[in-house]
Write an enzyme that holds these catalytic residues in place. Structure first.
Site, PDB file in Angstrom:
ATOM      1  N   GLU A 145      31.576 -10.282  30.695  1.00 15.57           N
ATOM      2  CA  GLU A 145      31.349  -9.055  29.497  1.00 15.57           C
ATOM      3  C   GLU A 145      29.800  -8.364  29.928  1.00 15.57           C
ATOM      4  O   GLU A 145      28.637  -9.399  29.791  1.00 15.57           O
ATOM      5  CB  GLU A 145      30.500 -10.670  28.247  1.00 15.57           C
ATOM      6  CG  GLU A 145      31.577 -11.660  27.930  1.00 15.57           C
ATOM      7  CD  GLU A 145      32.575 -10.397  27.267  1.00 15.57           C
ATOM      8  OE1 GLU A 145      32.129  -9.205  25.851  1.00 15.57           O
ATOM      9  OE2 GLU A 145      34.036 -10.604  26.483  1.00 15.57           O
ATOM     10  N   CYS A 173      22.562  -7.417  24.298  1.00 21.75           N
ATOM     11  CA  CYS A 173      23.336  -6.594  25.265  1.00 21.75           C
ATOM     12  C   CYS A 173      24.098  -5.200  24.233  1.00 21.75           C
ATOM     13  O   CYS A 173      24.055  -4.694  24.887  1.00 21.75           O
ATOM     14  CB  CYS A 173      24.860  -7.338  25.263  1.00 21.75           C
ATOM     15  SG  CYS A 173      25.293  -8.041  24.066  1.00 21.75           S
TER      16      CYS A 173
HETATM   17  P1  NAD Z   1      22.344 -11.913  34.927  1.00 24.45           P
HETATM   18  O1  NAD Z   1      23.565 -10.864  35.488  1.00 24.45           O
HETATM   19  O2  NAD Z   1      20.193 -11.438  36.045  1.00 24.45           O
HETATM   20  O3  NAD Z   1      22.219 -13.233  35.437  1.00 24.45           O
HETATM   21  C1  NAD Z   1      23.595 -14.128  34.737  1.00 24.45           C
HETATM   22  C2  NAD Z   1      23.198 -14.971  35.204  1.00 24.45           C
HETATM   23  O4  NAD Z   1      24.387 -14.945  36.381  1.00 24.45           O
HETATM   24  C3  NAD Z   1      22.436 -15.708  35.370  1.00 24.45           C
HETATM   25  O5  NAD Z   1      23.791 -17.456  34.987  1.00 24.45           O
HETATM   26  C4  NAD Z   1      22.402 -16.047  36.910  1.00 24.45           C
HETATM   27  O6  NAD Z   1      22.290 -17.421  37.188  1.00 24.45           O
HETATM   28  C5  NAD Z   1      23.753 -15.863  37.430  1.00 24.45           C
HETATM   29  N1  NAD Z   1      23.733 -15.031  38.807  1.00 24.45           N
HETATM   30  C6  NAD Z   1      22.205 -14.144  38.779  1.00 24.45           C
HETATM   31  N2  NAD Z   1      22.938 -13.646  40.468  1.00 24.45           N
HETATM   32  C7  NAD Z   1      24.157 -14.492  41.078  1.00 24.45           C
HETATM   33  C8  NAD Z   1      25.000 -14.814  42.006  1.00 24.45           C
HETATM   34  N3  NAD Z   1      24.237 -13.795  43.145  1.00 24.45           N
HETATM   35  N4  NAD Z   1      26.651 -14.891  41.935  1.00 24.45           N
HETATM   36  C9  NAD Z   1      25.614 -16.015  41.063  1.00 24.45           C
HETATM   37  N5  NAD Z   1      25.815 -15.334  39.974  1.00 24.45           N
HETATM   38  C10 NAD Z   1      24.381 -15.701  40.384  1.00 24.45           C
HETATM   39  O7  NAD Z   1      22.046 -11.127  33.757  1.00 24.45           O
HETATM   40  P2  NAD Z   1      20.857 -11.772  32.759  1.00 24.45           P
HETATM   41  O8  NAD Z   1      19.642 -10.352  33.185  1.00 24.45           O
HETATM   42  O9  NAD Z   1      20.537 -13.622  32.788  1.00 24.45           O
HETATM   43  O10 NAD Z   1      21.285 -11.272  31.180  1.00 24.45           O
HETATM   44  C11 NAD Z   1      21.073  -9.652  31.009  1.00 24.45           C
HETATM   45  C12 NAD Z   1      22.251  -8.370  31.184  1.00 24.45           C
HETATM   46  O11 NAD Z   1      23.412  -9.756  30.350  1.00 24.45           O
HETATM   47  C13 NAD Z   1      22.484  -7.586  30.719  1.00 24.45           C
HETATM   48  O12 NAD Z   1      22.856  -6.431  31.366  1.00 24.45           O
HETATM   49  C14 NAD Z   1      22.997  -7.523  29.656  1.00 24.45           C
HETATM   50  O13 NAD Z   1      23.493  -6.771  28.469  1.00 24.45           O
HETATM   51  C15 NAD Z   1      24.143  -8.096  29.600  1.00 24.45           C
HETATM   52  N6  NAD Z   1      24.692  -9.376  28.804  1.00 24.45           N
HETATM   53  C16 NAD Z   1      26.386  -8.822  28.066  1.00 24.45           C
HETATM   54  C17 NAD Z   1      26.823  -9.654  26.936  1.00 24.45           C
HETATM   55  C18 NAD Z   1      27.776  -9.728  26.546  1.00 24.45           C
HETATM   56  O14 NAD Z   1      28.265 -10.108  25.392  1.00 24.45           O
HETATM   57  N7  NAD Z   1      28.707  -8.582  27.196  1.00 24.45           N
HETATM   58  C19 NAD Z   1      26.099 -10.444  26.063  1.00 24.45           C
HETATM   59  C20 NAD Z   1      24.210 -10.858  27.105  1.00 24.45           C
HETATM   60  C21 NAD Z   1      23.864 -10.270  27.802  1.00 24.45           C
END
Ligand code: NAD
Length: 459
Positions: free
Chosen positions: A207, A241
């Site tokens: 997602e 998002c």
């Molecule tokens: P992010 O990708 O930075 O982090 C998300 C999760 O990934 C966190 O729990 C983090 O601990 C984990 N993570 C980070 N680096 C990692 C790695 N190297 N290996 C494994 N896990 C890792 O995203 P964010 O900044 O928390 O959220 C914002 C993004 O999420 C935006 O792009 C937004 O559009 C998207 N989003 C999508 C939806 C949807 O339903 N499609 C909903 C909410 C947010």
């Protein structure tokens, strides 16, 4: 502190959840969430330094309890084997599709709706009978603790485990041989997650984010469009998002739209500094990123004197409108994820379609129009995870329909039955009838059998 590996080992040895346990746990989950409402609101408020309380109630709590209600009402029907006749070629035989729990499901959640985006997939995974591990975002630590509290009050430690920790823990988490992994977050980290999952052949639901466009038909009321766009864009200060990312409007109407948006912003947020309805930016890193986006665009309009929203204790970023930024500017190339809104003038619907289709497939797309032909043209000629017509962001809160992205905005979906199916193995079982004519399609192929085969092949 238990490591993700130890948690995974414990859960993988435990039995899957039978239907009675699933229903009991989901009912209890609703009770525990309701009892912890104040704690959830306080945790979100602390993590954000200011989070609009009504938005936390709606987007974090109400959506989860509604999802639990819908799931409990339908999950027994979803879990029932779907039996069908095998048709004329296999006379009197039957096929059944039997949903079965996968085992251990991993859920990695982001910070922007940190409670909802951990709990909503949990509901789906539990409804399908799985055990679940959750990795909440390290950027919202207070909410992560509440998620752990809610889970420990609801589930046995052999059913659900929460892995609290930083990126290192997140990496260890994503390396576990889950039977399914659902990740919500950025497209960049989504690729890292998919690589880690590939090592275990773990199927993924991703997602992700992206730039969700808004297109406005020339005949549509700008006042109505502005009200909906402002409502969706500045919810959670644009850190959504599915927030409208940029607007495409006919050049003749651009000025009037800007004026309508300004009026609506002032009506909804007469003040930013002391307005508890206006959520802060999550942290300094994102605050700096947003400032950079605005500065680079060079064309922003702020409705308040710049700097008047400064507070030392909260990262407040005011609503900014950016008029006709360069197509190559960062504000038009990367997901904004904050209260900056580009408004781009186009000469025609074709030009709007070209702009949308020159970018990766968005998570969602907004159409404002009362004309079926206009709406159909946009629907037929674009590919996005979802679409909302004449409204913004509420498509996420619809019961009984799936939610997910496509291409760079994600793969797979959940919510309602889509979630149940994503976390189930839909096992096909063929039942042979006592009367078995299958010898007619097996060697040795006598002249009679050859006739039958030819007949069957023509059917
Ligand atoms: P992010 O990708 O930075 O982090 C998300 C999760 O990934 C966190 O729990 C983090 O601990 C984990 N993570 C980070 N680096 C990692 C790695 N190297 N290996 C494994 N896990 C890792 O995203 P964010 O900044 O928390 O959220 C914002 C993004 O999420 C935006 O792009 C937004 O559009 C998207 N989003 C999508 C939806 C949807 O339903 N499609 C909903 C909410 C947010």
């Amino acid at each position: 502190m238990t490591t993700p590996k130890q948690q995974f080992t414990r859960l993988s040895k435990a039995p899957n959840l039978d239907m009675e346990t699933r229903v009991t746990r989901l009912k209890k989950l609703k009770k525990v969430i309701t009892a912890n409402t104040d704690n959830i609101i306080q945790a979100l408020n602390a993590d954000y330094s200011r989070r609009c309380e009504a938005e936390t109630r709606i987007a974090e709590i109400m959506i989860c309890t509604a999802e639990i209600n819908h799931t409990i009402a339908h999950m027994k029907a979803w879990a029932r084997p779907k039996v069908s006749s095998a048709g004329i070629k296999f006379l009197f035989c039957k096929n059944a599709v039997i949903p079965q729990p996968l085992g251990v499901v991993g859920i990695v959640a982001p910070w922007n709706y940190p409670f909802n985006l951990a709990i909503a997939p949990l509901i789906a995974a539990i409804s399908a009978g799985n055990k679940v591990m959750i990795k909440p975002s390290e950027m919202t630590p207070m909410t992560a603790d509440i998620i752990a509290k809610v889970c420990s009050e609801t589930f046995l430690d052999t059913e659900v485990a929460v892995s609290i920790g930083d990126i290192e823990v997140a990496q260890q988490f994503s390396e576990q041989p889950f039977n399914h992994l659902l990740f919500t977050g950025s497209t960049a980290v989504g690729k890292i997650i998919m690589k880690a999952a590939a090592c275990n052949l773990t199927p993924v639901t991703l997602e992700l984010g992206g730039k969700s466009p808004v297109v406005i038909d020339e005949n549509y009321s700008l006042k109505k469009a502005a009200a909906s766009i402002v409502g969706g864009k500045f919810y959670n200060a644009g850190q959504t998002c599915i927030a409208p990312d940029y607007i495409l409007v006919h050049e003749k109407q651009q000025q009037a739209l800007v004026a309508a948006l300004q009026r609506e912003i002032k009506r909804c947020y007469p003040d930013v500094l002391n307005n508890v309805d206006y959520t802060a930016v999550i942290n300094e890193r994102h605050f700096t990123r947003l400032n950079k986006l605005a500065d680079e665009s060079g064309k922003f309009q702020c409705l308040w004197p710049l700097g008047s929203d400064k507070r030392d204790d909260i990262q407040l970023f005011p609503p900014l409108l950016v008029i006709n930024p360069d197509a190559q500017s960062s504000v038009m190339q990367s997901e904004i994820f904050g209260p900056i809104l580009p408004i781009i003038a186009v000469k025609s619907t074709e030009q709007a379609l070209e702009i949308i289709n020159n970018k990766p497939n968005p998570l969602t797309l907004y159409i404002f129009s009362n004309q079926k032909k206009y709406i159909k043209n946009i629907l037929d000629n674009t590919l996005s995870g979802s679409v909302a017509v004449n409204e913004t962001i509420v498509q996420f809160a619809q019961d009984g329909v799936g939610f997910g992205g496509i291409g760079e905005s994600g793969m797979g979906s959940y919510h309602g039955q889509n979630g149940f199916n994503s976390f189930s193995h839909l096992k096909t079982v063929y039942y042979q009838s006592r009367l078995n004519f299958n010898d007619m399609i097996r060697a040795p192929y006598t002249p009679l059998k050859n006739k039958v085969v030819k007949l069957l092949a023509k059917m």
